[in-house]
Design a protein around this motif. Sequence first.
Motif, PDB file in Angstrom:
ATOM      1  N   VAL A  73       0.988  19.140 -48.915  1.00  0.00           N
ATOM      2  CA  VAL A  73       0.853  17.727 -49.299  1.00  0.00           C
ATOM      3  C   VAL A  73       1.720  17.429 -50.512  1.00  0.00           C
ATOM      4  CG1 VAL A  73      -0.707  15.948 -50.156  1.00  0.00           C
ATOM      5  CG2 VAL A  73      -1.453  17.470 -48.320  1.00  0.00           C
ATOM      6  N   GLN A  74       1.629  18.284 -51.533  1.00  0.00           N
ATOM      7  CA  GLN A  74       2.405  18.046 -52.753  1.00  0.00           C
ATOM      8  C   GLN A  74       3.897  17.975 -52.459  1.00  0.00           C
ATOM      9  OE1 GLN A  74       1.066  21.379 -55.069  1.00  0.00           O
ATOM     10  NE2 GLN A  74      -0.571  20.225 -56.064  1.00  0.00           N
ATOM     11  N   THR A  75       4.373  18.880 -51.625  1.00  0.00           N
ATOM     12  CA  THR A  75       5.804  18.928 -51.318  1.00  0.00           C
ATOM     13  C   THR A  75       6.253  17.700 -50.541  1.00  0.00           C
ATOM     14  OG1 THR A  75       5.631  21.348 -51.211  1.00  0.00           O
ATOM     15  CG2 THR A  75       7.630  20.362 -50.337  1.00  0.00           C
ATOM     16  N   SER A  76       5.462  17.292 -49.555  1.00  0.00           N
ATOM     17  CA  SER A  76       5.836  16.118 -48.762  1.00  0.00           C
ATOM     18  C   SER A  76       5.714  14.827 -49.563  1.00  0.00           C
ATOM     19  CB  SER A  76       4.977  16.048 -47.500  1.00  0.00           C
ATOM     20  OG  SER A  76       5.398  17.023 -46.567  1.00  0.00           O
ATOM     21  N   LYS A  77       4.791  14.776 -50.519  1.00  0.00           N
ATOM     22  CA  LYS A  77       4.698  13.592 -51.385  1.00  0.00           C
ATOM     23  C   LYS A  77       5.972  13.445 -52.225  1.00  0.00           C
ATOM     24  CE  LYS A  77       1.476  11.269 -52.204  1.00  0.00           C
ATOM     25  NZ  LYS A  77       1.080   9.940 -51.706  1.00  0.00           N
ATOM     26  N   ILE A  78       6.513  14.564 -52.683  1.00  0.00           N
ATOM     27  CA  ILE A  78       7.783  14.513 -53.417  1.00  0.00           C
ATOM     28  C   ILE A  78       8.884  13.986 -52.496  1.00  0.00           C
ATOM     29  CG2 ILE A  78       9.564  15.875 -54.575  1.00  0.00           C
ATOM     30  CD1 ILE A  78       7.295  17.806 -55.428  1.00  0.00           C
ATOM     31  N   ALA A  79       8.930  14.514 -51.273  1.00  0.00           N
ATOM     32  CA  ALA A  79       9.952  14.081 -50.318  1.00  0.00           C
ATOM     33  C   ALA A  79       9.839  12.589 -50.028  1.00  0.00           C
ATOM     34  CB  ALA A  79       9.821  14.882 -49.023  1.00  0.00           C
ATOM     35  N   ALA A  80       8.610  12.101 -49.866  1.00  0.00           N
ATOM     36  CA  ALA A  80       8.407  10.674 -49.604  1.00  0.00           C
ATOM     37  C   ALA A  80       8.891   9.830 -50.778  1.00  0.00           C
ATOM     38  CB  ALA A  80       6.931  10.401 -49.325  1.00  0.00           C
ATOM     39  N   HIS A  81       8.607  10.295 -51.983  1.00  0.00           N
ATOM     40  CA  HIS A  81       9.071   9.567 -53.176  1.00  0.00           C
ATOM     41  C   HIS A  81      10.597   9.525 -53.233  1.00  0.00           C
ATOM     42  CE1 HIS A  81       9.258   8.191 -57.354  1.00  0.00           C
ATOM     43  NE2 HIS A  81      10.188   9.118 -57.523  1.00  0.00           N
ATOM     44  N   VAL A  82      11.225  10.655 -52.970  1.00  0.00           N
ATOM     45  CA  VAL A  82      12.688  10.717 -52.985  1.00  0.00           C
ATOM     46  C   VAL A  82      13.268   9.751 -51.947  1.00  0.00           C
ATOM     47  CG1 VAL A  82      14.695  12.198 -52.531  1.00  0.00           C
ATOM     48  CG2 VAL A  82      12.769  13.083 -53.874  1.00  0.00           C
ATOM     49  N   GLY A  83      12.669   9.731 -50.758  1.00  0.00           N
ATOM     50  CA  GLY A  83      13.151   8.821 -49.729  1.00  0.00           C
ATOM     51  C   GLY A  83      12.967   7.366 -50.104  1.00  0.00           C
ATOM     52  N   ASP A  84      11.826   7.050 -50.715  1.00  0.00           N
ATOM     53  CA  ASP A  84      11.555   5.653 -51.089  1.00  0.00           C
ATOM     54  C   ASP A  84      12.464   5.159 -52.204  1.00  0.00           C
ATOM     55  OD1 ASP A  84       9.617   5.278 -49.187  1.00  0.00           O
ATOM     56  OD2 ASP A  84       7.927   5.701 -50.517  1.00  0.00           O
TER      57      ASP A  84
END
Length: 426
Positions: free
Chosen positions: A345-356
């Motif tokens: 979850v932590q890793t994908s939340k970072i990825a989502a932030h980077v994409g946004d």
Amino acid sequence: MSIVNDAKNGKITEEMKTVAASEGVDPEFVRRGIAAGRIVIPTSPYRDVKLCGIGEGLRTKVNASIGTSSDIVDVDMEIEKAKAAEREGADTLMELSTGGDFLDIRKKVVDSISLSVGSVPLYQAFIEATRKHGSIVHMTEDDLFKATEDQAKLGTNFMAIHTGINQVTLDRLKAHGRYGGLCSRGGAFMSTWMLYNEKENPLYSQFDYLVELLKEHEVVLSMGNGMRAGAVHDATDRAQIQELVINAELADKAHDQGLQVIVEGPGHVPIDMIETNVKLMKAMTNNKPFYMLGPLVTDVAPGRDHIVTAIGASLSSSVGCDFLCYVTPAEHLALPNVEDVVTGVQTSKIAAHVGDMVRLGKRDQDLAMSRARAGLKWEDMYEHALDPEYARKIRDSRAPADEESCTMCGDFCALKIVNQSYNLAK
């Protein structure tokens, strides 16, 4: 009246208002998105959920998947994993158990959290057929629709349903072949059943009945990706695209009938094909919310596939993907434990932030962090961090002699040196 029909009729519901407030957009924007099929809000008549908007113009969402296997059936651990996923900021959860009492496990998981919960009812139908009759090929069409309805009544908010696997899709798969085989469990179950019984996929042939069933229980249809690539060398092949063609057509049909729809995307995709896949998915489905499974951009990092996924997920989000399914370090190796779920979850939340940062142009948090760093304002840095507690824990574990700096540079902190000489603040 479904939320889609409300939106088409110009009605702004409480769900739309709640999502608009959490996203910082106008409720009318959300209404138009739902009316056009570009946004969904998973809800349920059977339980209260933390509302989450998924789609165009909204923050990229992250799903965490949990569930037992035939080797490990520990319901308490699954509940702990579900709670950990919610605590770490997952937007939704998929409960994908393949061992134990399916309905009992799902009910306990659903009751333990406030997130929208997804499932794959096909798993239950095929595995119960194996338990009763010795093989997945003895599943009946009634078994499949009964499992779907039973799970819907538990308060399941969205379901991955493999509508795009039909005889034409299988012809493409057999003719073209695969380097990495067929990695989708749902795809493997359904294609084997079809070949043995010489029948069409009932989720395709009885699609209108499926839509009515899901509408009755207000379940979002997530169009399963049974032909997704399990190896980067199989990405964007004929079977995957054939399934997409079918799912795109059925997605429009379902939305026209008042059902909320998500379209799922491929799993293993090399980095140079990600933008093509996202834009192709969006163009073919009239910009339906796109749920990316991963994607994994290389096949050679077992144990660190959460990192591999973060690379692919960041790019996917930046070019228009709306919904990311996390991957844990245990992917391809073992059933995830609680620690794996937290890391995923932590890793994908970072990825989502980077994409946004690209997708929505939202860089205010990064700017605030930069200013805090330049001013050596540690409490402000923690406030703007995605995981403040973890950041504080690391610094405190190697505390500096000078509280203004850190042990990375100590007495020779570049920022401190410059701040003492001149002011660069903007």
